[in-house]
Design a protein around this motif. Sequence first.
Motif, PDB file in Angstrom:
ATOM      1  N   MET A 171      83.757  59.625  42.405  1.00  0.00           N
ATOM      2  CA  MET A 171      83.056  58.422  42.050  1.00  0.00           C
ATOM      3  C   MET A 171      84.135  57.462  42.225  1.00  0.00           C
ATOM      4  SD  MET A 171      83.293  61.284  40.153  1.00  0.00           S
ATOM      5  CE  MET A 171      84.002  61.751  38.132  1.00  0.00           C
ATOM      6  N   GLU A 172      82.514  56.263  42.370  1.00  0.00           N
ATOM      7  CA  GLU A 172      82.701  55.288  42.885  1.00  0.00           C
ATOM      8  C   GLU A 172      83.257  53.549  41.963  1.00  0.00           C
ATOM      9  OE1 GLU A 172      80.643  54.817  46.896  1.00  0.00           O
ATOM     10  OE2 GLU A 172      79.345  54.727  45.707  1.00  0.00           O
ATOM     11  N   TYR A 191      78.533  60.744  46.499  1.00  0.00           N
ATOM     12  CA  TYR A 191      79.443  59.870  46.076  1.00  0.00           C
ATOM     13  C   TYR A 191      78.838  59.760  44.548  1.00  0.00           C
ATOM     14  CZ  TYR A 191      81.500  58.436  50.855  1.00  0.00           C
ATOM     15  OH  TYR A 191      82.008  58.588  51.750  1.00  0.00           O
ATOM     16  N   VAL A 192      79.194  58.919  43.294  1.00  0.00           N
ATOM     17  CA  VAL A 192      78.507  58.875  42.197  1.00  0.00           C
ATOM     18  C   VAL A 192      78.745  57.406  42.109  1.00  0.00           C
ATOM     19  CG1 VAL A 192      77.971  59.689  40.112  1.00  0.00           C
ATOM     20  CG2 VAL A 192      78.742  61.221  42.429  1.00  0.00           C
ATOM     21  N   PRO A 193      78.398  56.563  42.015  1.00  0.00           N
ATOM     22  CA  PRO A 193      78.270  55.069  41.937  1.00  0.00           C
ATOM     23  C   PRO A 193      78.446  54.882  40.204  1.00  0.00           C
ATOM     24  CG  PRO A 193      76.626  54.788  43.177  1.00  0.00           C
ATOM     25  CD  PRO A 193      77.123  56.093  42.100  1.00  0.00           C
ATOM     26  N   MET A 194      79.959  54.069  40.008  1.00  0.00           N
ATOM     27  CA  MET A 194      80.315  53.875  38.037  1.00  0.00           C
ATOM     28  C   MET A 194      79.030  52.406  37.712  1.00  0.00           C
ATOM     29  SD  MET A 194      83.565  54.918  36.794  1.00  0.00           S
ATOM     30  CE  MET A 194      84.650  54.616  38.170  1.00  0.00           C
ATOM     31  N   ASP A 195      79.403  52.230  36.875  1.00  0.00           N
ATOM     32  CA  ASP A 195      78.554  51.443  36.282  1.00  0.00           C
ATOM     33  C   ASP A 195      79.277  50.121  35.416  1.00  0.00           C
ATOM     34  OD1 ASP A 195      76.140  51.085  37.948  1.00  0.00           O
ATOM     35  OD2 ASP A 195      75.472  52.613  36.572  1.00  0.00           O
ATOM     36  N   TRP A 196      79.276  49.090  35.148  1.00  0.00           N
ATOM     37  CA  TRP A 196      80.103  48.552  34.487  1.00  0.00           C
ATOM     38  C   TRP A 196      78.899  47.653  33.519  1.00  0.00           C
ATOM     39  CZ3 TRP A 196      84.547  46.610  32.973  1.00  0.00           C
ATOM     40  CH2 TRP A 196      84.885  45.826  32.424  1.00  0.00           C
ATOM     41  N   SER A 206      83.548  48.197  29.904  1.00  0.00           N
ATOM     42  CA  SER A 206      83.879  49.074  30.530  1.00  0.00           C
ATOM     43  C   SER A 206      83.384  50.009  32.137  1.00  0.00           C
ATOM     44  CB  SER A 206      84.283  50.993  29.977  1.00  0.00           C
ATOM     45  OG  SER A 206      82.884  50.977  28.720  1.00  0.00           O
ATOM     46  N   TRP A 207      83.529  50.736  32.548  1.00  0.00           N
ATOM     47  CA  TRP A 207      82.905  51.006  33.504  1.00  0.00           C
ATOM     48  C   TRP A 207      82.439  52.568  33.283  1.00  0.00           C
ATOM     49  CZ3 TRP A 207      82.654  49.159  38.406  1.00  0.00           C
ATOM     50  CH2 TRP A 207      83.224  48.538  38.760  1.00  0.00           C
ATOM     51  N   ARG A 208      81.235  52.661  33.567  1.00  0.00           N
ATOM     52  CA  ARG A 208      80.397  54.515  33.134  1.00  0.00           C
ATOM     53  C   ARG A 208      80.257  55.488  34.182  1.00  0.00           C
ATOM     54  NH1 ARG A 208      82.266  55.542  27.552  1.00  0.00           N
ATOM     55  NH2 ARG A 208      83.095  53.429  26.859  1.00  0.00           N
ATOM     56  N   VAL A 209      80.185  56.255  34.017  1.00  0.00           N
ATOM     57  CA  VAL A 209      79.190  56.979  34.588  1.00  0.00           C
ATOM     58  C   VAL A 209      78.468  57.530  34.755  1.00  0.00           C
ATOM     59  CG1 VAL A 209      79.736  59.637  36.283  1.00  0.00           C
ATOM     60  CG2 VAL A 209      81.842  58.324  35.467  1.00  0.00           C
ATOM     61  N   ASP A 210      77.188  57.975  35.366  1.00  0.00           N
ATOM     62  CA  ASP A 210      75.723  58.483  34.842  1.00  0.00           C
ATOM     63  C   ASP A 210      76.084  59.898  35.409  1.00  0.00           C
ATOM     64  OD1 ASP A 210      73.188  59.770  35.197  1.00  0.00           O
ATOM     65  OD2 ASP A 210      72.458  57.247  35.143  1.00  0.00           O
ATOM     66  N   PHE A 211      76.051  60.678  34.309  1.00  0.00           N
ATOM     67  CA  PHE A 211      75.815  61.995  34.353  1.00  0.00           C
ATOM     68  C   PHE A 211      75.248  63.200  35.402  1.00  0.00           C
ATOM     69  CE2 PHE A 211      80.229  61.529  31.081  1.00  0.00           C
ATOM     70  CZ  PHE A 211      80.561  61.937  32.424  1.00  0.00           C
ATOM     71  N   ASP A 212      73.764  61.986  35.022  1.00  0.00           N
ATOM     72  CA  ASP A 212      72.428  62.972  35.590  1.00  0.00           C
ATOM     73  C   ASP A 212      72.925  62.311  37.296  1.00  0.00           C
ATOM     74  OD1 ASP A 212      71.331  63.529  33.283  1.00  0.00           O
ATOM     75  OD2 ASP A 212      70.648  61.944  32.693  1.00  0.00           O
ATOM     76  N   VAL A 213      73.146  61.537  37.155  1.00  0.00           N
ATOM     77  CA  VAL A 213      73.273  61.163  38.994  1.00  0.00           C
ATOM     78  C   VAL A 213      73.908  62.288  39.356  1.00  0.00           C
ATOM     79  CG1 VAL A 213      74.089  59.453  40.525  1.00  0.00           C
ATOM     80  CG2 VAL A 213      72.520  59.086  38.636  1.00  0.00           C
ATOM     81  N   LEU A 214      75.113  62.400  38.924  1.00  0.00           N
ATOM     82  CA  LEU A 214      76.159  63.327  38.723  1.00  0.00           C
ATOM     83  C   LEU A 214      76.048  64.908  38.860  1.00  0.00           C
ATOM     84  CD1 LEU A 214      79.198  63.926  39.509  1.00  0.00           C
ATOM     85  CD2 LEU A 214      80.135  64.429  36.974  1.00  0.00           C
ATOM     86  N   ARG A 215      74.951  65.235  38.342  1.00  0.00           N
ATOM     87  CA  ARG A 215      74.765  66.763  38.265  1.00  0.00           C
ATOM     88  C   ARG A 215      73.812  66.287  39.383  1.00  0.00           C
ATOM     89  NH1 ARG A 215      75.063  66.700  32.605  1.00  0.00           N
ATOM     90  NH2 ARG A 215      75.874  68.555  31.800  1.00  0.00           N
ATOM     91  N   SER A 241      85.070  62.289  25.248  1.00  0.00           N
ATOM     92  CA  SER A 241      84.327  63.147  25.788  1.00  0.00           C
ATOM     93  C   SER A 241      83.570  63.081  26.857  1.00  0.00           C
ATOM     94  CB  SER A 241      82.702  61.947  24.820  1.00  0.00           C
ATOM     95  OG  SER A 241      82.882  60.726  25.073  1.00  0.00           O
ATOM     96  N   GLU A 242      83.763  61.680  27.987  1.00  0.00           N
ATOM     97  CA  GLU A 242      83.016  61.929  29.158  1.00  0.00           C
ATOM     98  C   GLU A 242      84.086  63.339  29.563  1.00  0.00           C
ATOM     99  OE1 GLU A 242      82.636  57.521  30.711  1.00  0.00           O
ATOM    100  OE2 GLU A 242      84.532  57.893  29.694  1.00  0.00           O
ATOM    101  N   LEU A 243      85.134  63.612  29.585  1.00  0.00           N
ATOM    102  CA  LEU A 243      85.956  64.379  30.208  1.00  0.00           C
ATOM    103  C   LEU A 243      85.397  65.992  29.609  1.00  0.00           C
ATOM    104  CD1 LEU A 243      89.883  63.242  29.743  1.00  0.00           C
ATOM    105  CD2 LEU A 243      88.534  63.610  32.496  1.00  0.00           C
ATOM    106  N   GLU A 244      85.590  65.852  28.946  1.00  0.00           N
ATOM    107  CA  GLU A 244      84.201  66.930  28.505  1.00  0.00           C
ATOM    108  C   GLU A 244      82.524  67.212  29.263  1.00  0.00           C
ATOM    109  OE1 GLU A 244      84.187  66.866  23.740  1.00  0.00           O
ATOM    110  OE2 GLU A 244      86.540  67.359  24.125  1.00  0.00           O
ATOM    111  N   GLU A 245      82.400  66.237  29.240  1.00  0.00           N
ATOM    112  CA  GLU A 245      80.867  66.234  30.001  1.00  0.00           C
ATOM    113  C   GLU A 245      81.357  66.745  31.190  1.00  0.00           C
ATOM    114  OE1 GLU A 245      77.106  65.741  30.495  1.00  0.00           O
ATOM    115  OE2 GLU A 245      78.001  65.845  28.205  1.00  0.00           O
ATOM    116  N   LEU A 246      81.927  66.469  31.883  1.00  0.00           N
ATOM    117  CA  LEU A 246      82.472  66.914  32.987  1.00  0.00           C
ATOM    118  C   LEU A 246      82.988  68.376  33.117  1.00  0.00           C
ATOM    119  CD1 LEU A 246      82.620  65.580  36.150  1.00  0.00           C
ATOM    120  CD2 LEU A 246      85.688  65.053  35.698  1.00  0.00           C
ATOM    121  N   ALA A 247      83.596  68.373  32.528  1.00  0.00           N
ATOM    122  CA  ALA A 247      84.100  70.258  32.464  1.00  0.00           C
ATOM    123  C   ALA A 247      82.678  70.673  31.764  1.00  0.00           C
ATOM    124  CB  ALA A 247      84.691  70.496  30.600  1.00  0.00           C
TER     125      ALA A 247
END
Length: 531
Positions: A171-172, A191-196, A206-215, A241-247
């Motif tokens: 995660m970048e 690489y999966v960029p995070m967005d501010w 805050s920095w956020r992960v796009d879980f659709d991009v991760l998938r 909530s983010e950790l549970e989505e990653l799990a």
Amino acid sequence: MQLHFIRLVLTWTLISCWATDALAFLSALVRQAAPHRTRRRSVVRAASKAHGEHKSLKEREGLKLKPTVWTEFQGLARETQAVNLGQGFPNWQPPSFVLAAAHGALTGPHHQYTRTAGHPPLVELLAEKYSRHFDRDIDADTEVAVTIGASQALYVAMQSLLSAGDEVILMEPFFNLYDGQVRLAGGVPRYVPMDWREGSGGQRGSWRVDFDVLRQQINPLTRLIILNTPQNPSGKVWERSELEELASIVREHPNLMVISDEVYKFMVFDEPSQTAAASPLPAASAGEADSDSSDDGEGEYRGKPAGHIHFASLPDMWERTLTVSSAGKTFSITGWQVGWLVGPAQWLTRVQLRLPFMQFCAPTPLQQALCNILTEASEPYREFSTYYDWLRHEYQDKQGKLCAALERAGIEARPGNGGFFVMAEIHNIAVPDHYLREGTPARPEMTRDWAFCRWLAKEIGVVAIPASAFYSMENRHRGENLVRLAFCKTDDVLDEAARRLERVAEFRRLDSGASSAHTLTVTGALRGEVT
């Protein structure tokens, strides 16, 4: 004699045929039992060839080993005698109880080799603590390993998990050690960029992960996700909530593992929503109670990292996670280089088998000292209920001090919720043209953030780290207006940095676009824009 020889040949032939048939039968059983693994290995072999596995080890390492951001800016710090807010190490003495434990260990009988996978008293203590953190019984002998710092823990974990061609998701922005270690293990970073995202309603951004991009990045070759919370360089603390989505993503892919780098876990001082709650830290009340502590019926346990959620503690994630941590950041002893790995025995066995080929053991007296340090840290410290509470309060104050200095200089701070770094936005600060034109061995094609940091060190007298160093080549543009600064420094150092940073305000671009005495126009260095 001839008849005897013929009998021997026939017997050997029959045995060979039987062995061949038996091996074929066993191979068929293995393939039938684990078809997904066989298919995956064939895909990995093909990918390995595509990624240049035919190159010699020397050739492959030659592609990777070159001057780094650290060598360049450490050199600049020495050369310019600038205030060094670049590298992340505290510049003060460790607490007195840490020094006392070190002295006691050095004057005791702990000077010879100890167990390679960890000094028995230390691994037993770590197993006890992580049993409470994870709410499960951790076996000290088979589920804990002590390493030469967290860096070696990461390295041996990747060597144990990855095969040539395996893909690893980062995660970048990410700690740039990860990328090199993945490649040295034969892996391929993805690489999966995070967005501010700016905050609203009084909430900070805050920095956020796009879980659709991760998938979308996950495929049959994906073997590993590296999680870092609190994160270096952004200070992001992952919400529940983010950790549970990653799990949930990990559960969807049976071969997927996670390395959770948690070296800043005791430095969550401004908690995001949905974390295990502990209140913000006004000095008068921060030490009164640790709401993330638990009473196990044998007295209050005050050693849990408040506000931090261990990924391995989530449902089904213990078997899929190797947790990395260390003592260096928490106790201001980064030079001691004692780290550890905690995880299921099936993976820790691989780690423990590799460790003797890297070193015989981490320093025995320092491991012994940590036994006392980890125990005393949960006791009252100064006006706080534990050393950990004091640490959180101290770092929250220092982050506020640095952010205020940046804002006065006209630089937009992007503070995180933990760790001891802050990212800052520099798009509105002019950079002299010649810095943008000068490449360096570590950055032959100069980027704006790198040029800014060289200028800042040489002419302002403050060292920061260019954020593009924490991005992949393909996403380097995301860091061209960002820098990272460390606030793990004494107040007098932060005050001196603030005094020097005041000069940066003179180089601030005017919003109207009108030029000032210090606003410079770049000629072709950055697409002809004002920088």
